[in-house]
Scaffold this active site. Structure first.
Site, short mmCIF file in Angstrom:
data_model
loop_
_atom_site.label_atom_id
_atom_site.label_comp_id
_atom_site.label_asym_id
_atom_site.label_seq_id
_atom_site.Cartn_x
_atom_site.Cartn_y
_atom_site.Cartn_z
N GLN A 224 2.12 -61.67 -34.35
CA GLN A 224 1.05 -62.51 -33.79
C GLN A 224 1.20 -62.72 -32.29
O GLN A 224 0.25 -63.12 -31.62
CB GLN A 224 1.02 -63.86 -34.51
CG GLN A 224 0.66 -63.71 -35.98
CD GLN A 224 0.61 -65.05 -36.71
OE1 GLN A 224 1.61 -65.48 -37.26
NE2 GLN A 224 -0.53 -65.71 -36.69
N GLU B 195 5.85 -66.98 -46.76
CA GLU B 195 4.68 -67.15 -47.62
C GLU B 195 4.47 -66.02 -48.64
O GLU B 195 3.42 -65.39 -48.69
CB GLU B 195 3.42 -67.38 -46.78
CG GLU B 195 3.56 -68.63 -45.93
CD GLU B 195 2.27 -69.08 -45.26
OE1 GLU B 195 1.29 -68.30 -45.25
OE2 GLU B 195 2.22 -70.22 -44.76
N HIS C 10 7.75 -61.72 -41.76
CA HIS C 10 6.58 -62.60 -41.67
C HIS C 10 5.33 -61.75 -41.87
O HIS C 10 4.70 -61.29 -40.92
CB HIS C 10 6.56 -63.31 -40.31
CG HIS C 10 5.61 -64.47 -40.25
ND1 HIS C 10 6.00 -65.78 -40.02
CD2 HIS C 10 4.26 -64.55 -40.42
CE1 HIS C 10 4.96 -66.58 -40.03
NE2 HIS C 10 3.88 -65.86 -40.27
C1 BGC Z 1 1.18 -68.21 -41.51
C2 BGC Z 1 0.90 -68.01 -40.04
C3 BGC Z 1 -0.57 -68.31 -39.77
C4 BGC Z 1 -0.81 -69.76 -40.10
C5 BGC Z 1 -2.21 -70.28 -39.79
C6 BGC Z 1 0.43 -69.33 -42.16
O1 BGC Z 1 -0.23 -68.82 -43.26
O2 BGC Z 1 2.54 -68.20 -41.79
O3 BGC Z 1 1.26 -66.72 -39.69
O4 BGC Z 1 -0.97 -67.99 -38.48
O5 BGC Z 1 -0.54 -69.99 -41.47
O6 BGC Z 1 -3.17 -69.73 -40.58
#
Ligand code: BGC
Length: 417
Positions: free
Chosen positions: A21, A160, A115
């Site tokens: 990101q 996640e 990630h």
């Molecule tokens: C993730 C991030 C994402 C954030 C906001 C999470 O799901 O780990 O990478 O940018 O939420 O949506």
């Protein structure tokens, strides 16, 4: 007037980023590949992102200068192992310099090993449904630890792993193997990689039983490799924990999604050293499915209700089910209105304090996110950052919320008015 300090000594106050990101040009990764295919579901490509790959020194200095005590960031597997079995010492050295910069500035390093993003070669070999993936992930973790372990303070294996099931309940991804050929992006990916569409299993969008088993096995083998390399290091995974609620008629669905997305992953965290909680709001299901935000409530840039109260609920749920310490590894709001972000943080932190005062072992609060960045399928539109970035010049400008939360961090919890 300020709110008193109820946080234990050593509580981590951080900001988070994720490699893909922010770094830019993660060209050997599966997500980069998917961004550029016909039928892509990514609003725009990640491109140079915010060039954190080259600007990490100044970025880390800025994070420390604002008052934060921890930096959570991820390593990009696609850089470190660009071809299966070929590890790049130069890229490991890059991350060593990133970690050294954190040390120089007194930041605790919270390192995510995966990630969302994998090497493109992993996608070509069946990705997150293939039975070889856990051992490949563990070998990558062991290699990372050998080169960087002395500088890693807290290790997060997978970020996640449960998100794919939450996204499916929103109607995004989650097609079973036999239905993937009818999705333009998956069939384009399969054609380019020369494999059957049923074998396209990227981390964020795969919800099969095999996907669950492979992620869990990868987490456990990765965790064991990390522990073996550095006994005593706290290791866990970080979960997407929405506060899942039912509107009338949606009870059964909410229970099912809560079990699929939250409870079974929390149960599987019991042998870890902590669980990372990542909460943005609540998700309400009615008889039809996902309920829209009620009329008149304020919404974030993705149209979801602004609901910072969710954090307290999900910390309590995690502590009760996982029975291990909790670190809030992400929490934040996508908004152009930075005052609204500070209001959100205040409510979220009140929830953390309520948990602490009930004796729940919360070890840290890490905000999402340090910088405005690439928000996956939404591209660069949503602004979750505490620090704004002009992507034409790459100039960074801390927002008032960065100074506000930095001051909370500096004082271990005293909130400026
Ligand atoms: C993730 C991030 C994402 C954030 C906001 C999470 O799901 O780990 O990478 O940018 O939420 O949506």
């Amino acid at each position: 007037m300020s709110i008193g300090n109820d946080y234990p000594a050593g509580f981590l106050w951080g900001v988070a980023t994720a490699g893909h990101q922010v770094e830019g040009n993660n060209v050997n990764s599966d997500v980069w590949f998917l961004e550029h295919l016909p039928g892509t579901i990514f609003a725009e490509p990640s491109g140079d992102a915010i060039d954190h790959y080259h600007r990490y020194r100044d970025d880390i200095a800025l994070i420390a200068e604002l008052g934060f005590t921890a930096y959570r960031f991820s390593l990009e597997w696609a850089r470190i192992e660009p071809e299966e079995g070929l590890f790049s010492t130069a890229e490991l050295d890059h991350y060593r310099r990133v970690l050294e910069a954190c040390r120089e500035h007194g930041l605790t390093t919270v390192v995510t090993f995966h990630h969302f993003v994998s090497p493109r070669w992993l996608l070509a070999s069946g990705g997150w449904e293939d039975e070889r993936t856990p051992a490949l992930f563990a070998r990558y973790c062991a290699t990372v630890m050998e080169h960087l372990g002395d500088l890693i303070d807290v290790a997060c294996t997978l970020n996640e792993p449960n998100l794919a099931w939450l996204l499916r309940s929103f109607g995004i991804g989650g097609e079973p193997p036999e239905a993937r050929a009818s999705v333009p992006l998956w069939s384009a990916a399969a054609e380019r990689l020369g494999i059957a569409p049923s074998r396209i299993a990227p981390f964020q969008f795969t919800v099969s039983q095999a996907g669950f088993d492979v992620k869990l096995a990868a987490h456990r083998l990765g965790r064991d490799a990390i522990r073996a390399a550095k006994p005593g290091i706290p290791v866990g995974w970080t979960l997407a924990n929405s506060d899942i609620q039912a509107a009338p008629g949606g009870e059964e669905r909410a229970d099912r999604v809560r079990n699929e997305v939250n409870e079974r992953f929390l149960e599987a965290s019991r042998d870890d050293d902590f669980v990372g909680i990542q909460t943005y709001g609540r998700t309400v299901y009615d008889a039809e499915g996902l309920a829209a935000a009620p009329d008149g409530v304020s919404v974030n840039q993705m149209g979801e209700e602004v609901y910072p109260q969710a954090l307290e609920v999900t910390i309590r749920e995690a502590a009760t089910i996982a029975r291990v310490p909790v670190i809030v590894t992400e929490n934040g709001l996508a908004t152009e209105d930075d005052g609204q972000r500070i209001d959100y943080l205040r409510v979220a932190l009140a929830g953390v304090r309520a948990c602490l005062s009930d004796g729940i072992d919360v070890r840290g609060y890490i905000a999402w996110t340090a910088f405005d960045n690439y928000e996956w399928i939404f591209g660069y539109g949503p602004k979750f950052g505490l620090i704004a970035v002009d992507r034409a010049t790459q100039e960074r400008t801390p927002k008032p919320s960065a100074h506000w939360l930095g001051e909370v961090a500096r004082t271990n919890g005293v909130e400026p008015v």
